[in-house]
Design an enzyme around this catalytic site. Structure first.
Site, PDB file in Angstrom:
ATOM      1  N   GLN A  10      37.933  31.165  33.279  1.00 18.13           N
ATOM      2  CA  GLN A  10      38.332  30.737  34.304  1.00 18.13           C
ATOM      3  C   GLN A  10      38.772  29.645  34.835  1.00 18.13           C
ATOM      4  O   GLN A  10      37.263  29.011  35.302  1.00 18.13           O
ATOM      5  CB  GLN A  10      39.047  32.201  36.083  1.00 18.13           C
ATOM      6  CG  GLN A  10      40.098  32.216  36.401  1.00 18.13           C
ATOM      7  CD  GLN A  10      39.758  33.097  37.801  1.00 18.13           C
ATOM      8  OE1 GLN A  10      39.627  34.199  37.536  1.00 18.13           O
ATOM      9  NE2 GLN A  10      40.135  32.527  38.821  1.00 18.13           N
ATOM     10  N   SER A  95      33.227  35.191  30.766  1.00 17.72           N
ATOM     11  CA  SER A  95      33.877  36.071  31.846  1.00 17.72           C
ATOM     12  C   SER A  95      35.069  36.281  31.913  1.00 17.72           C
ATOM     13  O   SER A  95      35.522  37.701  30.459  1.00 17.72           O
ATOM     14  CB  SER A  95      33.657  35.303  33.192  1.00 17.72           C
ATOM     15  OG  SER A  95      34.155  35.965  34.336  1.00 17.72           O
ATOM     16  N   LEU A  96      36.192  36.401  31.997  1.00 17.08           N
ATOM     17  CA  LEU A  96      37.641  36.878  31.850  1.00 17.08           C
ATOM     18  C   LEU A  96      37.574  36.538  30.069  1.00 17.08           C
ATOM     19  O   LEU A  96      38.510  37.558  30.006  1.00 17.08           O
ATOM     20  CB  LEU A  96      38.837  36.530  32.332  1.00 17.08           C
ATOM     21  CG  LEU A  96      39.558  35.326  32.003  1.00 17.08           C
ATOM     22  CD1 LEU A  96      40.254  35.303  31.002  1.00 17.08           C
ATOM     23  CD2 LEU A  96      39.870  34.700  32.940  1.00 17.08           C
ATOM     24  N   ARG A 120      41.511  43.895  36.697  1.00 17.27           N
ATOM     25  CA  ARG A 120      40.556  42.646  37.759  1.00 17.27           C
ATOM     26  C   ARG A 120      40.814  41.908  38.227  1.00 17.27           C
ATOM     27  O   ARG A 120      39.883  42.082  39.489  1.00 17.27           O
ATOM     28  CB  ARG A 120      39.709  42.663  36.440  1.00 17.27           C
ATOM     29  CG  ARG A 120      38.456  41.834  35.659  1.00 17.27           C
ATOM     30  CD  ARG A 120      38.095  41.183  35.110  1.00 17.27           C
ATOM     31  NE  ARG A 120      36.761  40.781  34.232  1.00 17.27           N
ATOM     32  CZ  ARG A 120      36.266  39.747  34.454  1.00 17.27           C
ATOM     33  NH1 ARG A 120      37.380  38.292  35.342  1.00 17.27           N
ATOM     34  NH2 ARG A 120      35.219  38.784  34.592  1.00 17.27           N
ATOM     35  N   HIS A 205      30.841  38.170  39.856  1.00 16.31           N
ATOM     36  CA  HIS A 205      29.853  38.448  38.353  1.00 16.31           C
ATOM     37  C   HIS A 205      28.232  38.365  40.316  1.00 16.31           C
ATOM     38  O   HIS A 205      27.540  37.870  40.247  1.00 16.31           O
ATOM     39  CB  HIS A 205      29.029  37.236  38.273  1.00 16.31           C
ATOM     40  CG  HIS A 205      30.157  36.468  37.581  1.00 16.31           C
ATOM     41  ND1 HIS A 205      30.464  37.885  36.662  1.00 16.31           N
ATOM     42  CD2 HIS A 205      30.914  36.305  36.637  1.00 16.31           C
ATOM     43  CE1 HIS A 205      31.451  38.125  35.291  1.00 16.31           C
ATOM     44  NE2 HIS A 205      32.322  36.436  35.954  1.00 16.31           N
ATOM     45  N   GLN A 254      29.790  43.217  33.973  1.00 22.13           N
ATOM     46  CA  GLN A 254      29.784  42.805  33.583  1.00 22.13           C
ATOM     47  C   GLN A 254      30.775  42.239  35.052  1.00 22.13           C
ATOM     48  O   GLN A 254      30.639  40.721  35.508  1.00 22.13           O
ATOM     49  CB  GLN A 254      31.228  41.880  33.096  1.00 22.13           C
ATOM     50  CG  GLN A 254      31.324  39.995  32.522  1.00 22.13           C
ATOM     51  CD  GLN A 254      32.596  39.934  32.334  1.00 22.13           C
ATOM     52  OE1 GLN A 254      33.342  40.122  33.429  1.00 22.13           O
ATOM     53  NE2 GLN A 254      32.549  40.126  30.737  1.00 22.13           N
TER      54      GLN A 254
END
Length: 314
Positions: A10, A95-96, A120, A205, A254
């Site tokens: 992101q 991440s994503l 998410r 996170h 995660q």
């Protein structure tokens, strides 16, 4: 030549993302149409036209970035006859981006990946009231050195943690806004060169994301999964996995866990990866590799010219 393909997270999104691909390849248009249908929303219109405020919303940015990355993957495979599973030693994503990597490796269908990322994004956004949590980038401190700063900023239930260990000297903190503001204030006392609050709407996170992790755990139970055809380096492990149950387990972890990107890069370097290819928006990950390892050829691929050049070299 040993290739690793990596996928951005992101913040890399931009209005106009995917236009060139869609204008030139039916394959890309099909990807964007499938994502639109999966989400029951014209997400591609937001990708093309914005406004930026709509595209940067977490619930839109996450599936949009994945859609752009997967459009590039599909164009490589269908229009340039490049089978990534035959070329890639590993895949990874920040991440994503780990979802983009998993989709590329055949763990999830494109439709399910889009729906998972929409959920998410929504659940991460809803986990903490807007304004109560945030993130900040600490420049000039190692992951080990940030520990003392984190401890000094945390007070009772208002805590912050190291959310992203991006590279040597670049760590992102995440947590309660009071703790983040305190970190920005006192970071220089701990040796930081710079401390910048990030334009995000939630403390990703971090332990504050636990409600989102629970929602994702339930969602994965409804999704068909397959073992990865390309070993996937999990963010929270910084090591490769292929078993589909293990992959979903680590994707749940995660949500609240640290993105161990510095260690992921180190793992790839130790595996003698010669070429790292960032597929999607921006050049953040390829930039981190370039700065960290001069002996790895790191490139970003997002335009048709870059796709053509990559296909020629593969």
């Amino acid at each position: 030549m040993k290739y690793a393909f990596v996928f951005p997270g992101q913040g890399a999104q931009f209005v106009g993302m995917g236009k060139e691909l869609a204008d030139n390849f039916a394959t890309a248009r099909d990807v964007f149409a499938e994502v639109n249908e999966a989400l029951n929303q014209d997400l591609f219109k937001i990708m093309l036209e914005g406004p930026d405020s709509a595209l940067t919303m977490t619930a839109n940015a996450q599936p949009a970035l994945m859609a752009f990355s997967l459009a590039i993957v599909r164009v490589l495979e269908r229009d340039f006859n490049i089978t990534l599973k035959d070329k890639a030693t590993f895949v990874a994503g920040h991440s994503l981006g780990e979802y983009s990597a998993a989709c590329t490796a055949g763990v999830f269908s494109l439709t399910d990946t889009a729906r998972l990322l929409r959920l998410r994004g929504q659940s991460m956004q809803n986990a903490v009231p807007v304004g109560k949590g945030g993130m900040a980038a600490i420049i000039g401190l190692s992951y080990q050195d940030v520990g003392a700063l984190v401890e000094a900023c945390s007070n009772g239930s208002d805590i912050c943690v190291a959310a992203n260990d991006n590279s040597e000297g670049q760590v992102v903190l995440s947590g309660a806004m009071t703790a983040i503001d305190r970190a920005i204030e006192i970071a220089p006392e701990f040796g930081a060169r710079k401390c910048v609050k990030l334009a995000v709407s939630a403390p990703f996170h971090s332990p504050y994301m636990a409600p989102a992790a629970d929602i994702m755990a339930r969602a994965f139970m409804q999704v068909e999964t397959h073992d990865a055809q390309i070993p996937l380096i999990a963010n929270v492990l910084a090591e490769p996995i292929t078993n589909h149950k293990e992959i979903t387990k680590q994707l749940i972890a995660q949500v609240t866990g640290t993105v161990r990107w510095r260690e992921t890069m180190d793992f790839l370097h130790k595996q003698n990866i010669t070429d790292v290819v960032e597929l999607g928006a921006g050049k953040v990950l390829s930039g981190l590799f370039k700065r960290s390892y001069k002996d790895i050829n790191a490139i970003s691929v997002g335009s048709i010219a870059e796709i053509e050049e990559l296909a020629k070299n593969l």
